[in-house]
Write a protein that holds these residues in place. Structure first.
Motif, PDB file in Angstrom:
ATOM      1  N   GLY A 172      -8.519   9.208  -7.137  1.00 38.77           N
ATOM      2  CA  GLY A 172      -7.515   8.986  -8.166  1.00 38.77           C
ATOM      3  C   GLY A 172      -6.084   9.160  -7.739  1.00 38.77           C
ATOM      4  O   GLY A 172      -5.165   9.042  -8.549  1.00 38.77           O
ATOM      5  N   ALA A 173      -5.848   9.416  -6.445  1.00 37.61           N
ATOM      6  CA  ALA A 173      -4.466   9.728  -6.030  1.00 37.61           C
ATOM      7  C   ALA A 173      -3.720   8.465  -5.613  1.00 37.61           C
ATOM      8  O   ALA A 173      -4.316   7.503  -5.157  1.00 37.61           O
ATOM      9  CB  ALA A 173      -4.503  10.681  -4.840  1.00 37.61           C
ATOM     10  N   LYS A 174      -2.379   8.496  -5.761  1.00 32.81           N
ATOM     11  CA  LYS A 174      -1.523   7.533  -5.061  1.00 32.81           C
ATOM     12  C   LYS A 174      -1.305   8.130  -3.676  1.00 32.81           C
ATOM     13  O   LYS A 174      -0.759   9.232  -3.567  1.00 32.81           O
ATOM     14  CB  LYS A 174      -0.186   7.377  -5.806  1.00 32.81           C
ATOM     15  CG  LYS A 174      -0.303   6.556  -7.092  1.00 32.81           C
ATOM     16  CD  LYS A 174       1.054   6.309  -7.722  1.00 32.81           C
ATOM     17  CE  LYS A 174       0.923   5.409  -8.952  1.00 32.81           C
ATOM     18  NZ  LYS A 174       2.212   5.114  -9.591  1.00 32.81           N
ATOM     19  N   ALA A 175      -1.791   7.408  -2.644  1.00 40.12           N
ATOM     20  CA  ALA A 175      -1.853   8.044  -1.328  1.00 40.12           C
ATOM     21  C   ALA A 175      -1.142   7.187  -0.291  1.00 40.12           C
ATOM     22  O   ALA A 175      -1.131   5.961  -0.389  1.00 40.12           O
ATOM     23  CB  ALA A 175      -3.309   8.232  -0.921  1.00 40.12           C
ATOM     24  N   MET A 176      -0.551   7.870   0.696  1.00 44.13           N
ATOM     25  CA  MET A 176       0.223   7.162   1.722  1.00 44.13           C
ATOM     26  C   MET A 176       0.090   7.873   3.058  1.00 44.13           C
ATOM     27  O   MET A 176      -0.185   9.073   3.097  1.00 44.13           O
ATOM     28  CB  MET A 176       1.709   7.149   1.300  1.00 44.13           C
ATOM     29  CG  MET A 176       2.635   6.446   2.274  1.00 44.13           C
ATOM     30  SD  MET A 176       4.296   6.334   1.587  1.00 44.13           S
ATOM     31  CE  MET A 176       5.022   7.760   2.376  1.00 44.13           C
ATOM     32  N   THR A 177       0.252   7.097   4.131  1.00 45.04           N
ATOM     33  CA  THR A 177       0.360   7.695   5.459  1.00 45.04           C
ATOM     34  C   THR A 177       1.457   6.931   6.194  1.00 45.04           C
ATOM     35  O   THR A 177       1.848   5.837   5.776  1.00 45.04           O
ATOM     36  CB  THR A 177      -0.968   7.606   6.235  1.00 45.04           C
ATOM     37  OG1 THR A 177      -0.807   8.309   7.473  1.00 45.04           O
ATOM     38  CG2 THR A 177      -1.357   6.168   6.537  1.00 45.04           C
ATOM     39  N   ALA A 178       1.975   7.551   7.261  1.00 43.54           N
ATOM     40  CA  ALA A 178       3.033   6.872   8.032  1.00 43.54           C
ATOM     41  C   ALA A 178       2.743   7.089   9.504  1.00 43.54           C
ATOM     42  O   ALA A 178       2.226   8.138   9.905  1.00 43.54           O
ATOM     43  CB  ALA A 178       4.401   7.448   7.677  1.00 43.54           C
ATOM     44  N   THR A 179       3.033   6.050  10.291  1.00 46.13           N
ATOM     45  CA  THR A 179       2.744   6.169  11.715  1.00 46.13           C
ATOM     46  C   THR A 179       3.667   5.216  12.470  1.00 46.13           C
ATOM     47  O   THR A 179       4.647   4.701  11.919  1.00 46.13           O
ATOM     48  CB  THR A 179       1.258   5.822  11.985  1.00 46.13           C
ATOM     49  OG1 THR A 179       0.978   6.085  13.351  1.00 46.13           O
ATOM     50  CG2 THR A 179       0.942   4.372  11.649  1.00 46.13           C
ATOM     51  N   SER A 180       3.356   5.005  13.741  1.00 44.10           N
ATOM     52  CA  SER A 180       4.094   4.013  14.522  1.00 44.10           C
ATOM     53  C   SER A 180       3.057   3.188  15.283  1.00 44.10           C
ATOM     54  O   SER A 180       1.866   3.345  15.079  1.00 44.10           O
ATOM     55  CB  SER A 180       5.042   4.732  15.484  1.00 44.10           C
ATOM     56  OG  SER A 180       5.720   3.767  16.275  1.00 44.10           O
ATOM     57  N   GLY A 181       3.499   2.323  16.180  1.00 45.40           N
ATOM     58  CA  GLY A 181       2.623   1.368  16.841  1.00 45.40           C
ATOM     59  C   GLY A 181       1.281   1.934  17.271  1.00 45.40           C
ATOM     60  O   GLY A 181       0.232   1.496  16.775  1.00 45.40           O
ATOM     61  N   PRO A 182       1.285   2.923  18.181  1.00 46.01           N
ATOM     62  CA  PRO A 182      -0.015   3.412  18.671  1.00 46.01           C
ATOM     63  C   PRO A 182      -0.925   3.886  17.538  1.00 46.01           C
ATOM     64  O   PRO A 182      -2.109   3.595  17.513  1.00 46.01           O
ATOM     65  CB  PRO A 182       0.395   4.573  19.591  1.00 46.01           C
ATOM     66  CG  PRO A 182       1.782   4.250  20.029  1.00 46.01           C
ATOM     67  CD  PRO A 182       2.427   3.558  18.859  1.00 46.01           C
TER      68      PRO A 182
END
Lengths: 399, 281, 99
Positions: free
Chosen positions: A92-102
């Motif tokens: 039920g969450a609004k979920a996010m992640t952040a990263t870069s190319g690799p």
């Protein structure tokens, strides 16, 4: 910088900001704007793994999320991060992640799972230089094709691309809204320069921000289908623990979410995923047309290259050349109509990009007559930016 | 057929799912599923409060058959998915069903970190010493010297002890049993579900159609007899010499300690902002 | 009439290339309908995969086995309702009726 007439004609854009913002000016970093935007959109859950140049997003959210009862967790790797946010979204969450190319490369299987199971989530890819570990602190735009074709199999891609810190804030909100509305994984592509640089920004007041929440089921559990067919294609989605007890699998699945090998059911699923994009081009595509009305030469660029282009356009206009910029804000789905219109209206197009030719391929796809003189590439993949003077020189030569 | 005695199990299976299930004749996964369901029935848990997550592999086809919140994820990734669910909804009882390859090969990194975090998830590792779904390749628990489709000359790989691995990584409840000892499985799983913290239950399972045939260990009955005759309870091992213990499956609860659980730790962290758990949308 | 089929002794269906010797199987008609009230155990033949575990582990050996591998209650009076068959059956295909 002189207050130039910034004619931001954004076609068919349902902006995230519904009323004139009155907040004071803030000096903010691009990554921070992404984090603040996500919070404004109602982010509940963030799982991530440190990687330059996106770590600031995680750092800020680790500080802000607990304050509002949200959840932050640093996982053991990027694969675990994408999996954790999908799990949280199913709960039920609004979920996010952040990263870069690799990290983005590691997340591809998870992104495909999120799209196939139609589970809302957002992945931010702050692109860094070079191939492999490349240039962690240098910019590039080398993940453009990966953001669409990265995961195996045909899966719908919605990718947004900001070019100012303010737009980082707005597109973070829009990414979460679109992921909730279309029940899929939306990607936010940033350039390292934009992620790290600071700019004076007037952020909209939180109350003026339009928030979209996923469609909730109205039928009782016995009738609930996690992928209900007759809801056209975006069906309401329940969460774990609400009495619906549904099944989710990455295998090809039927309306109830059970694995199936029946061709008709698999075809229905694939068609549903495809129609998410093809039936919503008007809502998904946003493009900035800057000084294109009388332009004879056009620049087609995204992100930080568009910033250099705008400076070059100013210089060229003073020099007497009518130059404009067409900047996709949504790069996937690709704005075919706007680009075709540009191809008709303008005789030469300059495509500056920080890679060895990715956006330009899309233009070639759309040009019937392969008039080679028409599309001029400016490509750099050495970690340095394409400067306004470089673009200006090419404009003069092309004119 | 009115007077057909209803089994406990039937009440928890999904009625709209095609039975008999997909596992081969004599495969222990069905037996263990029965033990799991009986443990849950004994604890009288509410079905809405249970989330069963699995990876990829024969054992991971289990959740689709039970009437809980179920999720069939990616190979080796059941635990991060489960971590996301548990963090978002700590009140959910999260159970992870995984296999020996799914947990300790491709999922090894997630396994040790979930143990380290001591998040309240019950992980049931159905260890049949083979990659059954893909036709019989050796896994990190295939005994050295054994045949598999990818070790035709005998497996040269050394072997993981899943319980040692879990204990070393920090899991606070670690136990092993075999599918044959269904009552013991049921009891251990009951204790694991009640334990607050990361619990690992390794269930030694039989894969007669693939592993059994490749290594001439007989069919379902024969492999279960092997479990019956070659396993010893933990208490009995004190009086046994290493030679006697050679090749024996040791059953029992190896570790059961109480440590701060991860979601509680996060709740403590949030309490400084005296913010109530955000109301679920 | 006798039909040759490739099945191992304990009823598992074998693919070609397996060394175990082939087994003749006579087609057996279903015995008269067993009265389930008296029978201590009920078997769901639709779910039973004939693995033979229940037959092997019944402590009082009251379960017999058809040539095709499927179990049947041979000596109903010997059943002690221990439900071992119920607990070990991988396919939930056998139910120990309560005493």
């Amino acid at each position: 910088m002189a207050k130039e007439k910034k004619e931001k004609v954004v076609e068919n854009m349902e902006t995230e900001v519904v009323a004139e913002d009155t907040r004071k000016v803030v000096l903010m970093q691009g990554n921070e704007a992404v984090a603040r935007g996500a919070l404004a959109a109602g982010l509940d859950f963030y799982a991530g793994y440190p990687i330059t140049p996106s770590t600031e997003i995680a750092e800020i959210l680790s500080e802000e999320l607990p304050k509002k009862g949200g959840k932050f967790i640093q996982m053991e790797d990027e694969i675990a991060s994408i999996c954790a946010i999908i799990g949280a979204s199913l709960a039920g969450a609004k979920a996010m992640t952040a990263t870069s190319g690799p990290g983005f490369s590691l997340m591809q299987e998870g992104i495909g799972f999120a799209k196939a199971t139609e589970t809302p989530c957002v992945v931010v890819d702050v692109q860094r230089g070079g191939v492999s570990t490349g240039l962690p602190t240098k910019p590039s735009q080398g993940d453009i094709m990966q953001s669409k074709w990265g995961s195996h199999g045909d899966n719908p891609a919605i990718v947004l691309y900001p070019h100012t810190v303010k737009e980082c804030y707005e597109l973070a909100i829009r990414a979460i809204n679109l992921s909730e509305k279309y029940r899929t994984c939306v990607t936010l592509l940033l350039d390292e320069v934009l992620g790290h640089m600071r700019e004076a920004v007037k952020l909209p007041d939180i109350s003026n921000v339009r928030i979209v929440n996923r469609l909730r089921p109205t039928v009782p559990p016995e009738w609930y289908k996690h992928y209900d067919e007759n809801q056209k294609y975006i069906s309401p989605v329940a969460s774990y623990g609400e009495g619906y007890r549904f099944h989710v699998t990455g295998l090809a699945h039927d309306a109830l979410g059970f694995p199936t090998n029946k061709a008709s059911e698999v075809a229905a699923q694939m068609k549903r995923l495809k129609r998410k994009i093809t039936h919503n081009i008007r809502d998904l595509v946003q493009i900035e047309s800057y000084m294109m009305e009388d332009a004879t030469v056009a620049i087609f660029a995204v992100g930080i290259c568009a910033r250099s282009a705008k400076a070059a356009i100013k210089a060229a206009r003073e020099y007497g050349i009518k130059v404009g910029l067409l900047r996709p804000i949504t790069i996937w789905p690709f704005p075919d109509d706007a680009v075709k219109k540009m191809l008709r209206d303008v005789d030469t197009i300059i495509v500056p990009e920080l890679n060895e030719g990715q956006l330009i391929n899309e233009l070639h796809r759309l040009t019937k007559d392969k008039a080679d003189g028409k599309i001029i590439p400016i490509q750099r993949s050495d970690g340095e930016m394409i400067t306004p003077t470089h673009i200006f020189r090419v404009i003069k030569e092309a004119h | 057929m009115a007077n057909i005695p209803q089994k406990v199990v039937h009440k928890y299976l999904r009625h709209n799912k095609k039975f008999p299930h997909v596992w081969c004749p004599g495969c222990s996964n069905g037996t263990t599923l029965g033990s799991i369901i009986r443990a849950i029935a004994e604890l009288n848990y509410d079905r809405d409060g249970i989330t069963m997550v699995s990876g990829i592999g024969c054992s991971s086809r289990m959740p689709v058959y039970v009437d809980f919140n179920t999720l069939h994820t990616l190979h080796g990734r059941a635990l991060p998915f489960a971590t996301g669910i548990k963090m978002q909804k700590p009140e959910q009882k999260v159970i992870v069903i995984t296999g020996d390859g799914d947990a300790t090969a491709i999922g090894g990194n997630h396994f040790i970190h979930a143990c380290r975090r001591n998040i309240d998830i019950t992980t049931i590792v159905l260890n049949n010493n083979i990659y059954g779904m893909t036709g019989g390749q050796y896994s990190p628990t295939t005994p050295t010297g054994d045949r598999a489709t990818t070790s035709p000359y005998g497996n040269i790989d050394p072997v993981f002890d899943i319980c040692e691995l879990a204990m070393a990584a920090g899991a606070t409840f670690v136990a092993r049993t075999t599918a044959f000892h269904a009552l013991e499985t049921q009891d251990i799983i009951k204790k694991a579900l009640e334990h607050k913290g990361f619990s690992v239950v390794e269930v030694v399972s039989a894969c007669p159609v693939i592993y059994g045939r490749l290594n001439k260990k007989g069919g379902g009955p024969e492999m279960m007899m092997h479990m019956r005759d070659n396993s010893v309870p933990l208490k009995a091992t004190e009086k046994m010499t290493p030679e006697q213990l050679e090749g024996k499956i040791v059953r029992g609860i190896f570790k059961q300690v109480n440590k701060l659980e991860y979601c509680d730790a996060y709740a403590n962290l949030m309490s400084q902002f005296n913010v109530k758990e955000e109301a679920k949308k | 009439m006798v039909k040759k089929t490739s099945k191992s002794k304990d009823g598992q269906i074998l693919t070609d290339g397996d060394a175990l010797e082939l087994m003749e199987v006579e087609i057996t008609e279903e015995k008269e309908n067993i009265d389930y009230k008296k029978s201590p155990v009920y078997i769901y033949y639709e779910w039973c995969k004939k693995c033979g575990i229940c037959v092997a582990f019944c402590p009082t050996k009251c379960l017999g086995r058809h040539p095709d591998g499927s179990p049947f209650v041979e000596f109903p009076e010997k059943c002690i309702h221990c439900e071992t068959c119920d607990r070990l059956c991988p396919d939930f295909a056998i139910t120990g009726a309560k005493r």
